[in-house]
Scaffold this active site. Structure first.
Site, PDB file in Angstrom:
ATOM      1  N   HIS A   1      25.658  37.180   2.843  1.00 59.59           N
ATOM      2  CA  HIS A   1      25.312  36.934   1.451  1.00 59.59           C
ATOM      3  C   HIS A   1      23.817  37.135   1.250  1.00 59.59           C
ATOM      4  O   HIS A   1      23.013  36.745   2.112  1.00 59.59           O
ATOM      5  CB  HIS A   1      25.680  35.502   1.039  1.00 59.59           C
ATOM      6  CG  HIS A   1      27.033  35.380   0.432  1.00 59.59           C
ATOM      7  ND1 HIS A   1      28.029  34.579   0.967  1.00 59.59           N
ATOM      8  CD2 HIS A   1      27.577  35.947  -0.683  1.00 59.59           C
ATOM      9  CE1 HIS A   1      29.113  34.665   0.217  1.00 59.59           C
ATOM     10  NE2 HIS A   1      28.866  35.481  -0.785  1.00 59.59           N
ATOM     11  N   ARG A  16      36.409  29.951  -9.500  1.00 55.49           N
ATOM     12  CA  ARG A  16      35.818  29.133 -10.559  1.00 55.49           C
ATOM     13  C   ARG A  16      35.654  29.933 -11.834  1.00 55.49           C
ATOM     14  O   ARG A  16      35.737  29.396 -12.947  1.00 55.49           O
ATOM     15  CB  ARG A  16      34.461  28.596 -10.090  1.00 55.49           C
ATOM     16  CG  ARG A  16      33.748  27.699 -11.086  1.00 55.49           C
ATOM     17  CD  ARG A  16      32.426  27.198 -10.533  1.00 55.49           C
ATOM     18  NE  ARG A  16      31.547  28.281 -10.117  1.00 55.49           N
ATOM     19  CZ  ARG A  16      30.766  28.983 -10.965  1.00 55.49           C
ATOM     20  NH1 ARG A  16      30.796  28.734 -12.259  1.00 55.49           N
ATOM     21  NH2 ARG A  16      29.982  29.935 -10.491  1.00 55.49           N
ATOM     22  N   CYS A  68      33.902  37.407  -2.543  1.00 48.45           N
ATOM     23  CA  CYS A  68      33.191  37.647  -1.280  1.00 48.45           C
ATOM     24  C   CYS A  68      34.019  37.150  -0.090  1.00 48.45           C
ATOM     25  O   CYS A  68      34.229  37.884   0.882  1.00 48.45           O
ATOM     26  CB  CYS A  68      31.828  36.964  -1.291  1.00 48.45           C
ATOM     27  SG  CYS A  68      30.618  37.776  -2.348  1.00 48.45           S
ATOM     28  N   GLU A  71      27.349  34.818   7.363  1.00 49.13           N
ATOM     29  CA  GLU A  71      28.567  34.020   7.243  1.00 49.13           C
ATOM     30  C   GLU A  71      29.309  33.952   8.584  1.00 49.13           C
ATOM     31  O   GLU A  71      29.547  34.951   9.224  1.00 49.13           O
ATOM     32  CB  GLU A  71      29.477  34.602   6.169  1.00 49.13           C
ATOM     33  CG  GLU A  71      28.861  34.604   4.775  1.00 49.13           C
ATOM     34  CD  GLU A  71      28.519  33.223   4.245  1.00 49.13           C
ATOM     35  OE1 GLU A  71      29.008  32.219   4.817  1.00 49.13           O
ATOM     36  OE2 GLU A  71      27.771  33.145   3.261  1.00 49.13           O
TER      37      GLU A  71
END
Length: 213
Positions: free
Chosen positions: A165, A89, A142, A79
């Site tokens: 990830h 979500r 995350c 990342e």
């Protein structure tokens, strides 16, 4: 001193490969004579950052690599940037579901990883581990941890950190599933490769690894 973190299971899962990978990678690196600790983070907004910050204060690491699960991705995702936005979500493990809330009120819009993501990508590719530079860590826990880490490290000059990830572990998926996955051993090896690349690199490599969308 090196700190690795992974997450507890979430969203009904019984395992989280990021924690298994962090724990195993710590063992690999310890066998090479490095001082490494692994810490499991709760998959909870706020609490995850608090556990991480306590570990930073207690262990005072020089290098921090946090890991999380990105089910559906096929590669190790290095990342590049954390954004100051929680937009869930699904609820976290405590039932929290923040929408369009800042990770740190008044904090900057984003932080870049201070790990050499391009050098790590090159090292992973050399080991034939599928990897990519990712431009988004999402807006779930995350990214929350990634942003909290980089916000905390602004007050710790000399300490570098970032986020990776990992895909689903192959043991997580039911028979016949078409979702991409990776063996747990390969994920642990990948985290160890990223740490070694960071230790060996002060100035990141420069080559194209961006995205068109």
């Amino acid at each position: 001193m090196i700190l690795l973190t992974g997450f507890e299971p979430f969203d009904g899962e019984t395992e989280n490969p990021s924690w298994a990978a962090a724990r195993s990678a710590a063992g690999l690196l310890q066998s090479e004579g490095l001082d490494v600790r692994a810490v499991e983070l709760p998959c909870v907004f706020g609490a995850s950052a608090a556990v991480l910050e306590e570990a930073l204060e207690r262990l005072r690491p020089e290098l921090v690599l946090c890991a999380g699960q990105a089910g559906g991705r096929a590669r190790i995702s290095l990342e590049r940037v954390a954004i100051n936005c929680d937009d869930a979500r699904i609820p976290d493990n405590a039932g929290n579901r923040p929408v369009d809330e800042p990770v740190v009120r008044g904090g900057p819009a984003a932080y870049f990883s201070s790990l050499p993501v391009k050098a790590a990508l090159a090292a992973l590719t050399a080991e034939r581990i599928p990897a990519e530079v990712s431009q988004s860590a999402g807006t779930y826990v995350c990214n929350h941890v990634f942003y909290a880490l980089m916000h905390a490290l602004r007050l710790r000059p000399g300490t570098r950190g970032g986020f990776v990830h990992v895909p689903y572990a192959d043991t997580q998926l039911p028979a016949g599933s078409s979702a991409p996955s990776m063996p747990a051993r390969q994920m642990a090896a990948a985290l160890a490769v990223v740490v070694r690349a960071a230790l060996a690199t002060t100035t990141d490599l420069k080559f194209a690894a961006g995205a068109t969308h």
